[in-house]
Scaffold this active site. Sequence first.
Site, PDB file in Angstrom:
ATOM      1  CG  ASP A  72      -6.147   8.009   6.069  1.00  0.00           C
ATOM      2  OD1 ASP A  72      -5.687   8.845   6.852  1.00  0.00           O
ATOM      3  OD2 ASP A  72      -6.877   8.572   5.298  1.00  0.00           O
ATOM      4  CD  GLU A 100      -3.104   0.206   0.480  1.00  0.00           C
ATOM      5  OE1 GLU A 100      -2.855   1.200  -0.483  1.00  0.00           O
ATOM      6  OE2 GLU A 100      -4.653  -0.031   0.592  1.00  0.00           O
ATOM      7  CG  ASP A 101      -0.771   4.743  -1.517  1.00  0.00           C
ATOM      8  OD1 ASP A 101      -1.626   3.660  -0.795  1.00  0.00           O
ATOM      9  OD2 ASP A 101      -1.608   5.336  -2.273  1.00  0.00           O
ATOM     10  N   GLY A 133      -7.570   2.698   7.445  1.00  0.00           N
ATOM     11  CA  GLY A 133      -7.215   1.114   7.596  1.00  0.00           C
ATOM     12  C   GLY A 133      -8.558   0.332   7.053  1.00  0.00           C
TER      13      GLY A 133
HETATM   14  P1  IMP Z   1      -7.823   4.203   3.989  1.00  0.00           P
HETATM   15  O1  IMP Z   1      -8.747   3.232   3.570  1.00  0.00           O
HETATM   16  O2  IMP Z   1      -8.413   5.361   4.928  1.00  0.00           O
HETATM   17  O3  IMP Z   1      -6.775   3.498   4.884  1.00  0.00           O
HETATM   18  O4  IMP Z   1      -7.195   4.904   2.980  1.00  0.00           O
HETATM   19  C1  IMP Z   1      -6.740   4.108   1.869  1.00  0.00           C
HETATM   20  C2  IMP Z   1      -6.310   5.035   0.845  1.00  0.00           C
HETATM   21  O5  IMP Z   1      -6.700   6.086   0.847  1.00  0.00           O
HETATM   22  C3  IMP Z   1      -4.760   5.090   0.382  1.00  0.00           C
HETATM   23  O6  IMP Z   1      -4.279   3.834  -0.196  1.00  0.00           O
HETATM   24  C4  IMP Z   1      -4.502   6.219  -0.385  1.00  0.00           C
HETATM   25  O7  IMP Z   1      -4.964   5.869  -1.896  1.00  0.00           O
HETATM   26  C5  IMP Z   1      -5.898   7.110   0.109  1.00  0.00           C
HETATM   27  N1  IMP Z   1      -5.133   8.112   1.167  1.00  0.00           N
HETATM   28  C6  IMP Z   1      -5.421   8.056   2.330  1.00  0.00           C
HETATM   29  N2  IMP Z   1      -4.410   9.156   2.784  1.00  0.00           N
HETATM   30  C7  IMP Z   1      -3.946   9.749   2.035  1.00  0.00           C
HETATM   31  C8  IMP Z   1      -3.369  11.047   1.679  1.00  0.00           C
HETATM   32  O8  IMP Z   1      -2.760  11.670   2.667  1.00  0.00           O
HETATM   33  N3  IMP Z   1      -2.713  11.348   0.407  1.00  0.00           N
HETATM   34  C9  IMP Z   1      -3.335  10.480  -0.483  1.00  0.00           C
HETATM   35  N4  IMP Z   1      -3.952   9.656  -0.670  1.00  0.00           N
HETATM   36  C10 IMP Z   1      -4.376   9.010   0.709  1.00  0.00           C
HETATM   37 MG    MG Z   2      -4.149   3.739  -2.353  1.00  0.00          MG
END
Ligand code: IMP
Ligand code: MG
Length: 177
Positions: free
Chosen positions: A102, A98-99, A104
Amino acid sequence: MVKILYSEEEIARQVQLLAGQISAHYAPLVSISYPLVVLPVLKGAFVFSSDLLRRVTVPLRVEFLRASSYREGTVSGGLELDIPETAFLSGHHLLLLEDIVDTGRTASQILATLKGCGPASLQICALLDKPSRRVAPVEVHFRGFTIADRFVIGYGMDLAERYRELPYVGELEECTF
Ligand code: IMP
Ligand code: MG
């Protein structure tokens, strides 16, 4: 204006460290005939994974995952996950790339789907981890950097599909004129 948070050189150092940790961890577990299966999550992980994989020294196979969240109204909905039918994940050691993790939510839903494939093991490697934002309990096993609650761009990460091509990780600064 973009403020640089992690320069190309800092990222390269950290990517090399991660590749070393991953290689050491999987060396006793995988082989040419039984390679590690690395699963970069598109689009964000495409830059990170191409740099990382060229530094990993154990035999591996790459299968790209595409996760797209769908929304109903303003409430974030579920996740649609495309797993190639030919991926052969059962019984293999899987490493999700994963990049950034955030809240999760994305990673936890992908993990749940991949667990259903019956892997030998299943771990996550993320360039960036934002643990303060976590909603779904997800453990990042191989982590590049831990960051505070801020929105970052570059090195594959976007804001409305822009900035993925930047070679560093940065933050947008407000225009003051
Ligand atoms: P999560 O499901 O909230 O953990 O977020 C997953 C996805 O949201 C990541 O794989 C990113 O593609 C995108 N994302 C979350 N935070 C950022 C950020 O700060 N910059 C760019 N993309 C983000
Ligand atoms: Mg992503």
